[in-house]
Design an enzyme around this catalytic site. Structure first.
Site, PDB file in Angstrom:
ATOM      1  N   ASP A 409      -2.121   9.953   2.596  1.00  0.00           N
ATOM      2  CA  ASP A 409      -2.061   8.706   3.372  1.00  0.00           C
ATOM      3  C   ASP A 409      -3.210   7.803   2.921  1.00  0.00           C
ATOM      4  O   ASP A 409      -4.096   8.230   2.163  1.00  0.00           O
ATOM      5  CB  ASP A 409      -2.211   9.079   4.859  1.00  0.00           C
ATOM      6  N   GLU A 412      -3.755   3.233  -0.623  1.00  0.00           N
ATOM      7  CA  GLU A 412      -3.541   1.924  -1.298  1.00  0.00           C
ATOM      8  C   GLU A 412      -4.698   1.571  -2.215  1.00  0.00           C
ATOM      9  O   GLU A 412      -4.452   0.876  -3.205  1.00  0.00           O
ATOM     10  CB  GLU A 412      -3.344   0.843  -0.228  1.00  0.00           C
ATOM     11  N   ASP A 497       3.702   2.281   8.779  1.00  0.00           N
ATOM     12  CA  ASP A 497       3.589   2.101  10.226  1.00  0.00           C
ATOM     13  C   ASP A 497       4.572   1.085  10.778  1.00  0.00           C
ATOM     14  O   ASP A 497       4.223  -0.061  11.071  1.00  0.00           O
ATOM     15  CB  ASP A 497       2.146   1.691  10.565  1.00  0.00           C
TER      16      ASP A 497
HETATM   17  O1  MIG Z   1      -5.358   4.333   9.987  1.00  0.00           O
HETATM   18  O2  MIG Z   1      -3.602   9.323  10.056  1.00  0.00           O
HETATM   19  O3  MIG Z   1       0.557   5.446   8.253  1.00  0.00           O
HETATM   20  O4  MIG Z   1       1.349   7.686   9.707  1.00  0.00           O
HETATM   21  O5  MIG Z   1      -0.455   8.686  11.615  1.00  0.00           O
HETATM   22  C1  MIG Z   1      -4.179   4.999  10.311  1.00  0.00           C
HETATM   23  C2  MIG Z   1      -3.309   8.432  11.085  1.00  0.00           C
HETATM   24  C3  MIG Z   1      -4.028   6.198   9.436  1.00  0.00           C
HETATM   25  C4  MIG Z   1      -1.698   5.767   8.950  1.00  0.00           C
HETATM   26  C5  MIG Z   1      -0.376   6.403   8.696  1.00  0.00           C
HETATM   27  C6  MIG Z   1       0.110   7.075   9.946  1.00  0.00           C
HETATM   28  C7  MIG Z   1      -0.904   8.089  10.404  1.00  0.00           C
HETATM   29  C8  MIG Z   1      -2.253   7.423  10.631  1.00  0.00           C
HETATM   30  N1  MIG Z   1      -2.668   6.743   9.400  1.00  0.00           N
END
Ligand code: MIG
Length: 775
Positions: A409, A412, A497
């Protein structure tokens, strides 16, 4: 009000005049080559500025600098035996059929494709012209026919047709998934232009920022603006049909290996299940309520202080035991891993990475520090091969604990204070050393913006290679948020999200269709929606569509109310359960579709135009889609509705239970009650259906029902061990099944897998009868 503000208020959007061609300052090197890929003519234009020594194929980082290290081979479609099997005598000889798929994996088609130099006067498709208009600005102008449509381009907040808008490709964590969003998490610079059933396509291979203006001014002109000081490669594909474009593109960028079977089951996630007791409780709810589920996903709170490669000893004191207990109950565990490494001199991961110079740096060579979940953090420099090797090896921490898959996650990469490091309207790049941070590409140091769009891809690649090296006999499962062209080789993707809004449920269809056309078959969105509170009705309708998302996961944010299938009412739970059961019944069909992807690049979710290119009405549709060739999905995506219009293309179509049929070639008003699967089946199809099960592990022994829709039919049945890569050596079984004149036949196409015993039956004209598969 000062003059400045007044002027601001009246500012007119900077507009592109029809003849605003800037001067061409290019004086570097170029190369134009041609080839055919799967019958599609392909031109490749490479260009590199005078101050860059090498032709750019080594700089298009996503695809080059490949060692071919861990990636799974690609089942070469050309090696597939002739589908036209002879009479029964011949079948005897084919008992030990094992197609040989072993072949070096062509990550980059360089090795497997012969490129021929093309003359400088070769006309380019779409009347394309390009030039360099500033040190870091390139423009590519092309023309779009008045009735041409634009598809693909990866993750776009858009309907299926991307035309008449500007699309920015610069990976960004922006959770406002609304019409005006500029960039999202994923960039895939591959555009398909559809014109009356014929297609051409462009793939601009550069991980720097690109803006694609697809006739935003309604003048028929398209323009790509690329901000980079490096070279690039532009692939121009076509003419050909829609499937040909995707096939050729995925020959160049790679295809998805078969996922582990468990990853195709239902996954349950939330931010976060905070401790081991909660995880155990959630898992046992699934079993006691008999709602099928394969996987529990752990979000960031499993960690100690958000340090990756740790777990909280306080909240998960028996982490390993937990995973093995869940395993005994047929649950897999997936954990999240972010790229941000906590800056703490006592933390081994930070110490190691710093010592070996594996982090992104400031211009004076110190690790760049940004703010993410662990607080002050550094970012691994994933374009550097040594970083990937190191990162890959860290995953031994998780495999030792028994973790099954990794969810990457924030890649980017996302930084709390700086989600938009480059001005939206920038017309040039800042110098390399002023691009947020520096990275070390194999070719030398480079500013981050030049390679931003491959950060997530290279992180996923490191993760995939790590899992494969640690468990060489198992197909890795990696899920990623950020991506670039070619991500399908390493990871499944979800679209970040979203919100628990009906319009986002509807929007997921065209968004995922465009992902599929961009070469990414294994994708989905958060079922139930991430932000905001889901409702009972929305959850049920989301499952009704979600069972057809190749990646099938319920997930929501820490601020949202619970949305597990039982979270609302027993009635809603019953509907969700019935729908999820259908996902599992469809698994044999889904496996066949993934196999087809590996052979041809075809996505699982396909726009109507994929199979009905001559139907001018079908090509407009993006509120329904085809799941493989045989299933048409037309979900209800509005609150309080139970009916909708469904466009059925030519032929006859049947309800999923086979009890009703409808004439194609027109619109129908159809009713889909809550909990009913919103799908129709093509006349002449045979669907291989499993029995209801609680986890994918039961699939191996499940009886299979061949449901024939109509008087005669054809279909496929595929099976393998669901775990290993042995299918690449032909260790799988596949039959072509058919019913003609009431007679069932199963012709083996491969019999390389030692199969468990199971029963087969044919469901034909409302009656079941046992059938045999020849082995
Ligand atoms: O700043 O890990 O898209 O699925 O639950 C948020 C917490 C960070 C973004 C992800 C989301 C995840 C969340 N993450």
């Amino acid at each position: 009000m000062g003059t400045a503000e007044w002027r601001d208020a009246r500012r007119v959007r900077s507009r592109r005049a029809e003849n605003d061609r800037e001067d061409n300052i290019f004086n570097g090197g170029t190369r134009l080559e041609s080839t055919r890929i799967d019958g599609v003519p392909v031109l490749r234009l490479s260009a590199w500025p005078a101050n860059v020594a090498n032709p750019p194929h080594s700089f298009a980082l996503a695809l080059a600098d490949s060692t071919g290290s861990g990636s799974a081979p690609d089942p070469a479609e050309n090696d597939w035996p002739d589908e036209d099997f002879g009479d029964d005598d011949e079948q005897e000889e084919r008992r030990n059929l094992r197609p040989d798929f072993k072949r070096d994996f062509a990550e980059y088609s360089e090795g497997s494709t012969d490129w021929e130099p093309a003359g400088a006067t070769t006309p380019l498709p779409l009347k394309l012209e390009w030039r360099q208009t500033a040190e870091s600005r390139w423009q590519f102008d092309f023309q779009l026919e008045p009735d041409a449509r634009c598809f693909a381009l990866g993750e776009r907040q858009s309907g299926l047709n991307l035309r008449s808008a500007v699309h920015t490709l610069f990976n960004t964590d922006d959770d406002k998934h609304i019409e005006s969003i500029d960039s999202m998490y994923i960039s895939i610079p591959f555009l398909i232009v559809w014109h009356r059933g014929q297609c051409s396509a462009l793939f601009l291979d550069s991980p720097a920022r690109q803006k694609w203006d697809l006739d935003a001014e309604l003048t028929g002109n398209g323009r790509i603006e690329l901000l980079s000081r490096r070279g690039w490669q532009l692939y121009m594909l076509g003419p050909g049909r829609l499937p040909d474009m995707v096939s050729a593109f995925t020959k160049v960028t790679g295809r998805s290996p078969l996922p582990p079977l468990w990853a195709l089951g239902h996954q349950q996630s939330r931010w976060s299940y905070p401790d081991q007791d909660t995880v155990i409780r959630i898992a046992s709810e699934f079993r006691s309520r008999q709602i099928p589920c394969d996987t529990i996903v752990l979000d960031i709170d499993y960690m100690e202080d958000y340090r990756v490669f740790t777990y909280s000893k306080e909240r998960f004191p028996e982490f390993k035991q937990l995973i093995s207990d869940l395993g005994n109950n047929d649950f897999k565990v997936v954990v999240i891993v972010d790229p941000g490494v906590k800056k703490d001199v006592k933390y081994q991961v930070f110490k190691d990475g710093k010592k070996h110079g594996l982090f992104c740096t400031t211009s004076d060579g110190k690790p760049f520090v940004g703010e993410v979940w662990p607080g002050a953090s550094v970012l691994p420099d994933f374009v550097k091969p040594e970083t990937r090797t190191w990162w890959a090896a860290q995953h031994g921490f998780y495999t030792d604990l028994g973790v099954a898959g990794i969810w990457t996650d924030m890649n980017e990469p996302s930084l709390f204070q700086n989600q938009r490091p480059l001005d939206k309207d920038a017309k040039e790049l800042p110098p390399d050393n002023r691009q947020l941070f520096m990275q070390q590409a194999p070719e030398g140091p480079v500013g981050h913006f030049e390679v931003r769009n491959v950060y997530g891809l290279q992180m996923s690649r490191a993760t995939y290679d790590g899992l494969l090296a640690l468990r060489p006999r198992e197909r890795p499962f990696v899920l990623t948020r950020s991506a670039y062209a070619g991500i399908q080789r390493y990871a499944a993707v979800w679209l970040g999200d979203n919100r628990s809004w009906w319009e986002q449920l509807a929007r997921s269809i065209p968004m995922l269709l465009n992902m599929g056309l961009s070469g990414v078959p294994f994708c989905g969105v958060d079922i139930g929606g991430f932000y905001e509170d889901c409702s009972a009705e929305l959850l049920v309708r989301w499952y009704a569509l979600g069972i057809f998302y190749p990646f099938f996961r319920n997930h929501c944010s820490r601020l949202s109310c619970s949305q597990e299938p039982w979270a609302f009412s027993p009635v809603a739970e019953g509907h969700c359960k019935a729908l999820i059961e259908w996902r599992y019944r469809l698994l044999p069909y889904i496996q066949q579709l993934f196999f087809e992807h590996a052979r041809t690049g075809a996505p699982l979710m396909r726009p109507m135009a994929w199979h009905y290119p001559d139907d001018e009405f079908a090509v407009e549709i993006d509120d329904q889609f085809l799941f493989g060739e045989d299933i048409l999905v037309a979900p209800i995506v509005q609150r309080g509705r139970t009916t909708r219009s469904v466009y059925l293309p030519e032929g006859r179509w049947h309800s999923l239970d086979g009890k009703q049929s409808f004439e194609g070639g027109r619109l129908h008003k159809m009713r889909f009650g809550l909990g009913q699967v919103p799908a129709l089946v093509r006349d002449g199809a045979i669907l291989p259906l499993a029995d209801v099960m609680q986890t994918t592990r039961e699939l191996a022994k499940s009886p299979i029902t061949f449901h024939c829709y109509g008087d005669s039919g054809r279909g496929y049945f595929y099976e393998d061990d669901g775990i290993s890569f042995e299918y690449l050596d032909g260790d799988f079984n596949q039959w072509r099944v058919s019913v003609e004149n009431g007679t069932f036949r199963a012709q083996p196409m491969s019999l390389g897998f030692e199969r468990p015993e199971r029963k087969y039956q044919l469901l034909y004209k409302g009656k079941s009868q046992p059938v045999q598969l020849i082995i």
